[in-house]
Design a protein around this motif. Structure first.
Motif, PDB file in Angstrom:
ATOM      1  N   MET A 168       0.827  -1.207   0.000  1.00  0.00           N
ATOM      2  CA  MET A 168       0.000   0.000   0.000  1.00  0.00           C
ATOM      3  C   MET A 168       0.863   1.260   0.000  1.00  0.00           C
ATOM      4  SD  MET A 168      -3.385  -0.972   2.216  1.00  0.00           S
ATOM      5  CE  MET A 168      -2.596  -1.573   3.704  1.00  0.00           C
ATOM      6  N   PRO A 182      -1.651   5.273  -9.314  1.00  0.00           N
ATOM      7  CA  PRO A 182      -1.859   4.142  -8.418  1.00  0.00           C
ATOM      8  C   PRO A 182      -3.106   3.302  -8.712  1.00  0.00           C
ATOM      9  CG  PRO A 182      -2.515   6.171  -7.337  1.00  0.00           C
ATOM     10  CD  PRO A 182      -2.077   6.544  -8.721  1.00  0.00           C
ATOM     11  N   GLY A 183      -3.792   3.519  -9.842  1.00  0.00           N
ATOM     12  CA  GLY A 183      -5.059   2.827 -10.074  1.00  0.00           C
ATOM     13  C   GLY A 183      -4.945   1.346 -10.429  1.00  0.00           C
ATOM     14  N   VAL A 207      -6.467  -1.292  -7.949  1.00  0.00           N
ATOM     15  CA  VAL A 207      -7.923  -1.314  -7.917  1.00  0.00           C
ATOM     16  C   VAL A 207      -8.444  -2.154  -9.081  1.00  0.00           C
ATOM     17  CG1 VAL A 207     -10.013   0.105  -8.067  1.00  0.00           C
ATOM     18  CG2 VAL A 207      -8.074   0.889  -6.716  1.00  0.00           C
ATOM     19  N   ILE A 236      -8.362  -5.820  -7.983  1.00  0.00           N
ATOM     20  CA  ILE A 236      -9.467  -6.064  -7.051  1.00  0.00           C
ATOM     21  C   ILE A 236     -10.793  -6.130  -7.807  1.00  0.00           C
ATOM     22  CG2 ILE A 236     -10.787  -5.015  -5.181  1.00  0.00           C
ATOM     23  CD1 ILE A 236      -8.161  -3.803  -4.181  1.00  0.00           C
ATOM     24  N   GLU A 281     -18.209  -1.266  -8.006  1.00  0.00           N
ATOM     25  CA  GLU A 281     -17.939   0.056  -7.434  1.00  0.00           C
ATOM     26  C   GLU A 281     -18.422   0.154  -5.980  1.00  0.00           C
ATOM     27  OE1 GLU A 281     -16.324   1.846  -9.540  1.00  0.00           O
ATOM     28  OE2 GLU A 281     -16.126   3.651  -8.287  1.00  0.00           O
ATOM     29  N   ARG A 282     -19.657  -0.321  -5.762  1.00  0.00           N
ATOM     30  CA  ARG A 282     -20.217  -0.267  -4.411  1.00  0.00           C
ATOM     31  C   ARG A 282     -19.449  -1.184  -3.462  1.00  0.00           C
ATOM     32  NH1 ARG A 282     -26.284   0.499  -2.397  1.00  0.00           N
ATOM     33  NH2 ARG A 282     -26.233  -0.697  -0.456  1.00  0.00           N
ATOM     34  N   ILE A 285     -16.293  -1.940  -3.680  1.00  0.00           N
ATOM     35  CA  ILE A 285     -15.015  -1.293  -3.371  1.00  0.00           C
ATOM     36  C   ILE A 285     -15.224  -0.172  -2.358  1.00  0.00           C
ATOM     37  CG2 ILE A 285     -13.217   0.217  -4.354  1.00  0.00           C
ATOM     38  CD1 ILE A 285     -13.163  -1.620  -6.770  1.00  0.00           C
ATOM     39  N   ASN A 286     -16.261   0.637  -2.548  1.00  0.00           N
ATOM     40  CA  ASN A 286     -16.514   1.742  -1.615  1.00  0.00           C
ATOM     41  C   ASN A 286     -16.868   1.256  -0.214  1.00  0.00           C
ATOM     42  OD1 ASN A 286     -16.054   3.873  -3.397  1.00  0.00           O
ATOM     43  ND2 ASN A 286     -18.178   3.896  -4.126  1.00  0.00           N
ATOM     44  N   VAL A 287     -17.716   0.239  -0.116  1.00  0.00           N
ATOM     45  CA  VAL A 287     -18.305  -0.111   1.181  1.00  0.00           C
ATOM     46  C   VAL A 287     -17.552  -1.243   1.891  1.00  0.00           C
ATOM     47  CG1 VAL A 287     -20.446  -0.871   2.304  1.00  0.00           C
ATOM     48  CG2 VAL A 287     -20.558   0.756   0.412  1.00  0.00           C
ATOM     49  N   VAL A 346     -14.036  -2.715   0.534  1.00  0.00           N
ATOM     50  CA  VAL A 346     -12.576  -2.606   0.376  1.00  0.00           C
ATOM     51  C   VAL A 346     -12.047  -1.336   1.058  1.00  0.00           C
ATOM     52  CG1 VAL A 346     -10.708  -2.320  -1.298  1.00  0.00           C
ATOM     53  CG2 VAL A 346     -12.567  -3.946  -1.753  1.00  0.00           C
ATOM     54  N   ALA A 347     -12.695  -0.189   0.778  1.00  0.00           N
ATOM     55  CA  ALA A 347     -12.181   1.089   1.299  1.00  0.00           C
ATOM     56  C   ALA A 347     -12.094   1.119   2.826  1.00  0.00           C
ATOM     57  CB  ALA A 347     -13.025   2.255   0.769  1.00  0.00           C
ATOM     58  N   VAL A 363      -9.076  -0.966   4.071  1.00  0.00           N
ATOM     59  CA  VAL A 363      -7.791  -0.295   3.898  1.00  0.00           C
ATOM     60  C   VAL A 363      -7.669   0.911   4.835  1.00  0.00           C
ATOM     61  CG1 VAL A 363      -6.439   1.071   2.256  1.00  0.00           C
ATOM     62  CG2 VAL A 363      -7.478  -1.087   1.538  1.00  0.00           C
ATOM     63  N   ALA A 416     -14.089   6.588   4.596  1.00  0.00           N
ATOM     64  CA  ALA A 416     -13.109   5.627   4.057  1.00  0.00           C
ATOM     65  C   ALA A 416     -13.065   5.621   2.532  1.00  0.00           C
ATOM     66  CB  ALA A 416     -13.389   4.221   4.610  1.00  0.00           C
ATOM     67  N   PRO A 417     -14.220   5.565   1.826  1.00  0.00           N
ATOM     68  CA  PRO A 417     -14.130   5.596   0.348  1.00  0.00           C
ATOM     69  C   PRO A 417     -13.564   6.909  -0.170  1.00  0.00           C
ATOM     70  CG  PRO A 417     -16.332   4.934   1.066  1.00  0.00           C
ATOM     71  CD  PRO A 417     -15.591   5.332   2.289  1.00  0.00           C
ATOM     72  N   PHE A 440      -9.831   6.457   0.333  1.00  0.00           N
ATOM     73  CA  PHE A 440      -9.342   5.357  -0.512  1.00  0.00           C
ATOM     74  C   PHE A 440      -9.218   5.799  -1.965  1.00  0.00           C
ATOM     75  CE2 PHE A 440     -10.032   1.702  -3.291  1.00  0.00           C
ATOM     76  CZ  PHE A 440      -9.115   0.789  -2.797  1.00  0.00           C
ATOM     77  N   PHE A 470      -5.744   5.693  -3.895  1.00  0.00           N
ATOM     78  CA  PHE A 470      -5.509   4.492  -4.704  1.00  0.00           C
ATOM     79  C   PHE A 470      -6.202   4.460  -6.057  1.00  0.00           C
ATOM     80  CE2 PHE A 470      -4.794   3.079  -0.301  1.00  0.00           C
ATOM     81  CZ  PHE A 470      -3.505   2.601  -0.434  1.00  0.00           C
ATOM     82  N   ALA A 471      -7.059   5.391  -6.363  1.00  0.00           N
ATOM     83  CA  ALA A 471      -7.739   5.323  -7.657  1.00  0.00           C
ATOM     84  C   ALA A 471      -7.244   6.451  -8.549  1.00  0.00           C
ATOM     85  CB  ALA A 471      -9.240   5.390  -7.482  1.00  0.00           C
ATOM     86  N   SER A 472      -7.650   6.410  -9.805  1.00  0.00           N
ATOM     87  CA  SER A 472      -7.142   7.416 -10.730  1.00  0.00           C
ATOM     88  C   SER A 472      -7.830   8.774 -10.533  1.00  0.00           C
ATOM     89  CB  SER A 472      -7.299   6.929 -12.169  1.00  0.00           C
ATOM     90  OG  SER A 472      -8.575   6.386 -12.362  1.00  0.00           O
TER      91      SER A 472
END
Lengths: 179, 179
Positions: A107, A116-117, A120, A123, A143-144, A146-148, A150-151, A154, B151-152, B155, B159-161
């Motif tokens: 990370m 850094p994308g 993602v 994942i 997308e949801r 990752i937001n709810v 994964v994020a 991390v 968090a999102p 994140f 980590f995203a573009s």
């Protein structure tokens, strides 16, 4: 990160990449990552520095690529027979990996990259494989997830005093599924 | 981070802290943060290095404290008359601040601290102030707001573009509110 995907395994380009990755891994055994340089890696791998700059752009991108390769899932996510079960199993493994020392290093390396994308993307593909197994269930979308899921995993590792507990992670999977 | 809260404004300890913070801010104008040292900061602030080590423990903790002080909200979160409106306004401001250069530096400094939980404490208090305004509405809890909204936001910046779009942020506020 200027990493080209879809290398033919065993091709010349793949062999060069593997020798450079091996050189990084070997040097990291011997010295601190802060003191690592591109010319040093090139010398160990038997390539020119410009080979490294052309392919990765800069040292943080190369370090991130090595870290990602180390963490990259070997196969498909576990198939438990239910969407909720698959997501729980995947999220739990992800939490384990990211809270480990290699996960934390990865990370850090990724944040030092110009773009850094890439991570993602890995994942997203894993999560899409799970979603595709259950075409008849309501689909929360990658997308949801990752937001709810994964994020927060991390975020808690990087910024809170303790990682998420597994029960909290399960609760987030349910929120992502709208339950 | 060994930062003691509740300093009397204008007290001796607060004056020492302010002179050390000022020294850091001034030195960061003149040189790269990677080359900054504790003895240098101490000399500029007119204190001994041990004053700094006693209070902050290490340099990353001091840098994070200075960055947090710079980002710390001046007052209470905006009061728009509704829970959803207050959370939207707060989240939008947070997204703005964290995607800025000082915000990104702060996140980097905090990760370098031994105990990075301090910043989550500030966020939690801000969110609790908003929740306390609406005792009759269903309360999602600070923890859920941090997991699903904060968090999102972080994140995606790290980590995203691209950072979250405002509409995505609003959607996350709705998910956090169970809507």
């Amino acid at each position: 990160m200027a990493i080209k995907e879809g290398l033919r395994p065993g091709g010349r380009s793949a062999r060069v990449q593997e020798s450079i990755h091996s050189a990084v891994r070997a040097l990291l055994q011997e010295q601190d990552r802060a003191s690592l340089t591109v010319p040093q890696i090139a010398a160990r791998a038997g390539v020119t520095p410009s080979t490294i700059y052309r392919r990765w752009g800069d040292l943080p991108a190369l370090l991130a690529d090595v870290a990602i390769a180390r963490m990259r899932p070997d196969g498909e996510p576990a198939d438990t027979g239910s969407l909720r079960g698959d997501l729980r199993a995947w999220a739990e493994q992800y939490l384990d990996e990211m809270s480990s020392e290699p996960g934390r290093n990865m990370m850090r390396d990724i944040q030092a990259c110009a773009t850094p994308g890439y991570c993602v993307g890995i994942i997203s593909r894993q999560l899409q494989i799970i979603l595709d197994r259950y075409p008849d269930e309501p689909n929360p979308g990658v997308e949801r997830l990752i937001n709810v899921v994964v994020a927060p995993t991390v975020f808690r590792i990087l910024f809170a005093s303790a990682p998420l507990a597994v029960e909290e992670l399960y609760r987030l999977v349910d929120i992502a599924l709208g339950q």
